[in-house]
Design an enzyme around this catalytic site. Structure first.
Site, PDB file in Angstrom:
ATOM      1  N   ILE A 122      50.541  27.803  76.742  1.00 42.10           N
ATOM      2  CA  ILE A 122      51.688  28.666  77.038  1.00 42.10           C
ATOM      3  C   ILE A 122      51.379  29.224  78.430  1.00 42.10           C
ATOM      4  CG2 ILE A 122      52.979  30.735  76.436  1.00 42.10           C
ATOM      5  CD1 ILE A 122      52.380  30.184  73.511  1.00 42.10           C
ATOM      6  N   PRO A 123      52.073  28.684  79.443  1.00 38.80           N
ATOM      7  CA  PRO A 123      51.631  28.852  80.837  1.00 38.80           C
ATOM      8  C   PRO A 123      51.973  30.186  81.496  1.00 38.80           C
ATOM      9  CG  PRO A 123      53.601  27.529  80.766  1.00 38.80           C
ATOM     10  CD  PRO A 123      53.234  27.817  79.335  1.00 38.80           C
ATOM     11  N   CYS A 124      51.373  31.269  81.015  1.00 41.64           N
ATOM     12  CA  CYS A 124      51.628  32.570  81.650  1.00 41.64           C
ATOM     13  C   CYS A 124      51.084  32.627  83.076  1.00 41.64           C
ATOM     14  CB  CYS A 124      51.080  33.710  80.798  1.00 41.64           C
ATOM     15  SG  CYS A 124      49.320  33.636  80.492  1.00 41.64           S
ATOM     16  N   HIS A 125      50.187  31.689  83.413  1.00 42.70           N
ATOM     17  CA  HIS A 125      49.669  31.646  84.787  1.00 42.70           C
ATOM     18  C   HIS A 125      50.757  31.282  85.789  1.00 42.70           C
ATOM     19  CE1 HIS A 125      49.196  27.505  83.274  1.00 42.70           C
ATOM     20  NE2 HIS A 125      49.366  27.137  84.534  1.00 42.70           N
ATOM     21  N   ARG A 126      51.871  30.753  85.311  1.00 45.55           N
ATOM     22  CA  ARG A 126      52.970  30.347  86.200  1.00 45.55           C
ATOM     23  C   ARG A 126      53.914  31.509  86.530  1.00 45.55           C
ATOM     24  NH1 ARG A 126      54.080  24.930  82.710  1.00 45.55           N
ATOM     25  NH2 ARG A 126      52.105  23.906  83.223  1.00 45.55           N
TER      26      ARG A 126
END
Length: 160
Positions: A122-126
């Site tokens: 779940i790409p919260c880094h984006r």
């Protein structure tokens, strides 16, 4: 309830700790401890460890896993929305708030991102600041920067 299994995967930016059971992957975190990749990986975690390894070696840009994150309904809504941000792209907390139909929920959205239990998948880094700044990453901003550059490497253009 079935007990959670745990496996470790050494990555370029820390050790990934993968937790889950037959209901799905419930947690992926990054830890600073240097732990080598688990020699025996539980069946319920094999796909996840393999897909994470493929991600870090540049062979994978999307994940196809059975997920089972634990959180509130609001958090799960935000985490589902996070999965809509494509590989190599970024979004903002404001755009996320608009996507769920509540522009005033920006702080709640940011807090839900901070509680994301599934690192990378779940790409919260984006998610970046509206001004393009790297903000708010539980794994450390240096990891966020590394992940964004990994997903969107700048190419050196020839001058001649």
């Amino acid at each position: 309830m079935e007990k959670f299994k745990i496996s470790y995967l050494k990555t370029p930016i820390g050790t990934a700790k993968v937790e889950g059971n037959s209901d799905g992957i419930s947690k992926i975190t990054v830890i600073d401890d240097v732990i080598s990749t688990s020699k025996e990986i539980p069946t319920c975690l094999k796909d996840c460890v393999l897909q994470l390894d493929e991600y870090f070696t540049g062979k994978r840009s999307t994940f196809n896993l059975k997920l089972n994150p634990q959180g509130t309904e609001f958090q799960k809504k935000i985490w589902t929305e996070l999965q809509q941000v494509p590989f190599g792209k970024t979004s903002t907390y404001l755009k996320q708030s608009k996507a769920i139909g509540n522009v005033k929920a920006i702080r709640a959205v940011a807090a839900a991102n901070g509680k994301n239990p599934l690192w990378i998948v779940i790409p919260c880094h984006r998610i970046i600041g509206s001004d393009g700044s790297l903000i708010g990453y539980a794994g450390g901003l240096w990891r966020k920067k590394w992940l964004l550059e990994h997903e969107n490497p700048s190419t050196q253009q020839s001058l001649f």
